[in-house]
Design a protein around this motif. Sequence first.
Motif, PDB file in Angstrom:
ATOM      1  N   TYR A 186       0.840  -1.203   0.000  1.00 49.75           N
ATOM      2  CA  TYR A 186       0.000   0.000   0.000  1.00 49.75           C
ATOM      3  C   TYR A 186       0.874   1.251   0.000  1.00 49.75           C
ATOM      4  O   TYR A 186       0.571   2.229  -0.698  1.00 49.75           O
ATOM      5  CB  TYR A 186      -0.917  -0.016   1.221  1.00 49.75           C
ATOM      6  CG  TYR A 186      -2.030   0.998   1.181  1.00 49.75           C
ATOM      7  CD1 TYR A 186      -3.209   0.739   0.484  1.00 49.75           C
ATOM      8  CD2 TYR A 186      -1.917   2.220   1.856  1.00 49.75           C
ATOM      9  CE1 TYR A 186      -4.247   1.657   0.458  1.00 49.75           C
ATOM     10  CE2 TYR A 186      -2.949   3.150   1.822  1.00 49.75           C
ATOM     11  CZ  TYR A 186      -4.105   2.856   1.128  1.00 49.75           C
ATOM     12  OH  TYR A 186      -5.135   3.782   1.085  1.00 49.75           O
ATOM     13  N   LEU A 187       1.971   1.210   0.762  1.00 47.75           N
ATOM     14  CA  LEU A 187       2.894   2.343   0.806  1.00 47.75           C
ATOM     15  C   LEU A 187       3.594   2.533  -0.532  1.00 47.75           C
ATOM     16  O   LEU A 187       3.676   3.648  -1.053  1.00 47.75           O
ATOM     17  CB  LEU A 187       3.930   2.131   1.908  1.00 47.75           C
ATOM     18  CG  LEU A 187       5.032   3.195   2.022  1.00 47.75           C
ATOM     19  CD1 LEU A 187       4.437   4.563   2.325  1.00 47.75           C
ATOM     20  CD2 LEU A 187       6.045   2.796   3.095  1.00 47.75           C
ATOM     21  N   PHE A 188       4.098   1.446  -1.103  1.00 46.53           N
ATOM     22  CA  PHE A 188       4.774   1.519  -2.393  1.00 46.53           C
ATOM     23  C   PHE A 188       3.815   2.009  -3.477  1.00 46.53           C
ATOM     24  O   PHE A 188       4.197   2.760  -4.375  1.00 46.53           O
ATOM     25  CB  PHE A 188       5.347   0.157  -2.770  1.00 46.53           C
ATOM     26  CG  PHE A 188       6.467  -0.302  -1.890  1.00 46.53           C
ATOM     27  CD1 PHE A 188       7.278   0.622  -1.239  1.00 46.53           C
ATOM     28  CD2 PHE A 188       6.733  -1.651  -1.704  1.00 46.53           C
ATOM     29  CE1 PHE A 188       8.318   0.223  -0.413  1.00 46.53           C
ATOM     30  CE2 PHE A 188       7.771  -2.064  -0.889  1.00 46.53           C
ATOM     31  CZ  PHE A 188       8.570  -1.134  -0.239  1.00 46.53           C
ATOM     32  N   ASN A 189       2.567   1.568  -3.370  1.00 47.35           N
ATOM     33  CA  ASN A 189       1.559   2.007  -4.334  1.00 47.35           C
ATOM     34  C   ASN A 189       1.364   3.519  -4.256  1.00 47.35           C
ATOM     35  O   ASN A 189       1.223   4.187  -5.286  1.00 47.35           O
ATOM     36  CB  ASN A 189       0.242   1.287  -4.074  1.00 47.35           C
ATOM     37  CG  ASN A 189      -0.906   1.838  -4.901  1.00 47.35           C
ATOM     38  OD1 ASN A 189      -1.706   2.636  -4.408  1.00 47.35           O
ATOM     39  ND2 ASN A 189      -0.995   1.433  -6.146  1.00 47.35           N
ATOM     40  N   GLY A 190       1.345   4.070  -3.054  1.00 47.49           N
ATOM     41  CA  GLY A 190       1.179   5.512  -2.883  1.00 47.49           C
ATOM     42  C   GLY A 190       2.319   6.291  -3.514  1.00 47.49           C
ATOM     43  O   GLY A 190       2.093   7.315  -4.177  1.00 47.49           O
ATOM     44  N   VAL A 191       3.540   5.812  -3.320  1.00 49.94           N
ATOM     45  CA  VAL A 191       4.704   6.470  -3.919  1.00 49.94           C
ATOM     46  C   VAL A 191       4.646   6.377  -5.444  1.00 49.94           C
ATOM     47  O   VAL A 191       4.918   7.347  -6.156  1.00 49.94           O
ATOM     48  CB  VAL A 191       6.010   5.838  -3.396  1.00 49.94           C
ATOM     49  CG1 VAL A 191       7.218   6.436  -4.113  1.00 49.94           C
ATOM     50  CG2 VAL A 191       6.130   6.043  -1.881  1.00 49.94           C
ATOM     51  N   ALA A 192       4.276   5.189  -5.945  1.00 50.04           N
ATOM     52  CA  ALA A 192       4.183   4.993  -7.396  1.00 50.04           C
ATOM     53  C   ALA A 192       3.101   5.881  -7.998  1.00 50.04           C
ATOM     54  O   ALA A 192       3.274   6.440  -9.092  1.00 50.04           O
ATOM     55  CB  ALA A 192       3.892   3.522  -7.705  1.00 50.04           C
ATOM     56  N   MET A 193       1.983   6.035  -7.310  1.00 51.14           N
ATOM     57  CA  MET A 193       0.919   6.923  -7.776  1.00 51.14           C
ATOM     58  C   MET A 193       1.418   8.353  -7.900  1.00 51.14           C
ATOM     59  O   MET A 193       1.130   9.047  -8.879  1.00 51.14           O
ATOM     60  CB  MET A 193      -0.273   6.867  -6.806  1.00 51.14           C
ATOM     61  CG  MET A 193      -1.197   5.701  -7.000  1.00 51.14           C
ATOM     62  SD  MET A 193      -2.557   5.731  -5.795  1.00 51.14           S
ATOM     63  CE  MET A 193      -3.233   7.370  -6.083  1.00 51.14           C
ATOM     64  N   PHE A 194       2.164   8.800  -6.889  1.00 50.83           N
ATOM     65  CA  PHE A 194       2.701  10.161  -6.897  1.00 50.83           C
ATOM     66  C   PHE A 194       3.617  10.376  -8.106  1.00 50.83           C
ATOM     67  O   PHE A 194       3.502  11.381  -8.822  1.00 50.83           O
ATOM     68  CB  PHE A 194       3.463  10.420  -5.600  1.00 50.83           C
ATOM     69  CG  PHE A 194       4.225  11.720  -5.587  1.00 50.83           C
ATOM     70  CD1 PHE A 194       3.579  12.911  -5.295  1.00 50.83           C
ATOM     71  CD2 PHE A 194       5.579  11.748  -5.871  1.00 50.83           C
ATOM     72  CE1 PHE A 194       4.271  14.118  -5.295  1.00 50.83           C
ATOM     73  CE2 PHE A 194       6.281  12.937  -5.865  1.00 50.83           C
ATOM     74  CZ  PHE A 194       5.631  14.126  -5.571  1.00 50.83           C
TER      75      PHE A 194
END
Length: 260
Positions: A186-194
């Motif tokens: 979930y954290l990695f997904n947030g960074v990737a989204m950014f």
Amino acid sequence: MCPVFVAWGRFPVFDVGFGYGLDASLILVVFHTYDFTRFISSFYFKRYASLSKMQKIEWNNRGMSTVHAVFITFMSSYLVFFSGLFSDQQDGPVTFRSSSLSNFTLGVSVGYFITDLAMILWLYPSLGGMEYVVHHILSLISVMYAMLSEEGQLYAYMSLISEATTPGINLRWFLDVAGMKRSKAYLFNGVAMFVTWLVARIILFMYLFYQIFLHYDQIKQMETFGYLLVSVAPTVLFVMNLMWFSKILRGLKKTLAKRH
């Protein structure tokens, strides 16, 4: 069946005046992707069976949008940067260039946007608020005009590359529903989204505005409606992108603060 097959439908159910017949019934083919998502999910995701009816609808809808996003991002990137169709080395104004492949690919997005917009309106506001309605209507009009008139396809495709952010957004919803908000994924997904949003919806749109400025004399040769679309649509979408980007940034900061 994948929504890409929508573009094959050229049966003359009604004629929109640009030489293309659109078979309205073939838009329903897009729903096969929706059904396929439901079929796969029921077998391979244990969590799916426990979802509410509305959550299942949204799950399947997001599966459909992910298929479209992957396809259109790949094809748009190829046509804009690698195919040579819009290269400055080609003869003639860039605003009037098209090909059978470029028309087909735009037809895919027309089928998707019509179907997804219909679902959003039918289930409003469960699948998205007014900002989604505005985004889809503006995108649909722009893409359909570019396909039917064969004008300004370069700018339509540069805007469609922004669909690269859709899989990450959908994955975040899937992780949330699956109860994985505290996971590293979930954290990695947030960074990737950014990162993807910054590149595909902010930086790339700045490059789009540069291309509009560079070929403005050619854009003025387009039909009045097409000229207005190229002048207005990217600006409206860019403002919406900035608003959504600020929300993503705030969400990422909040997530990182909790982790710390």
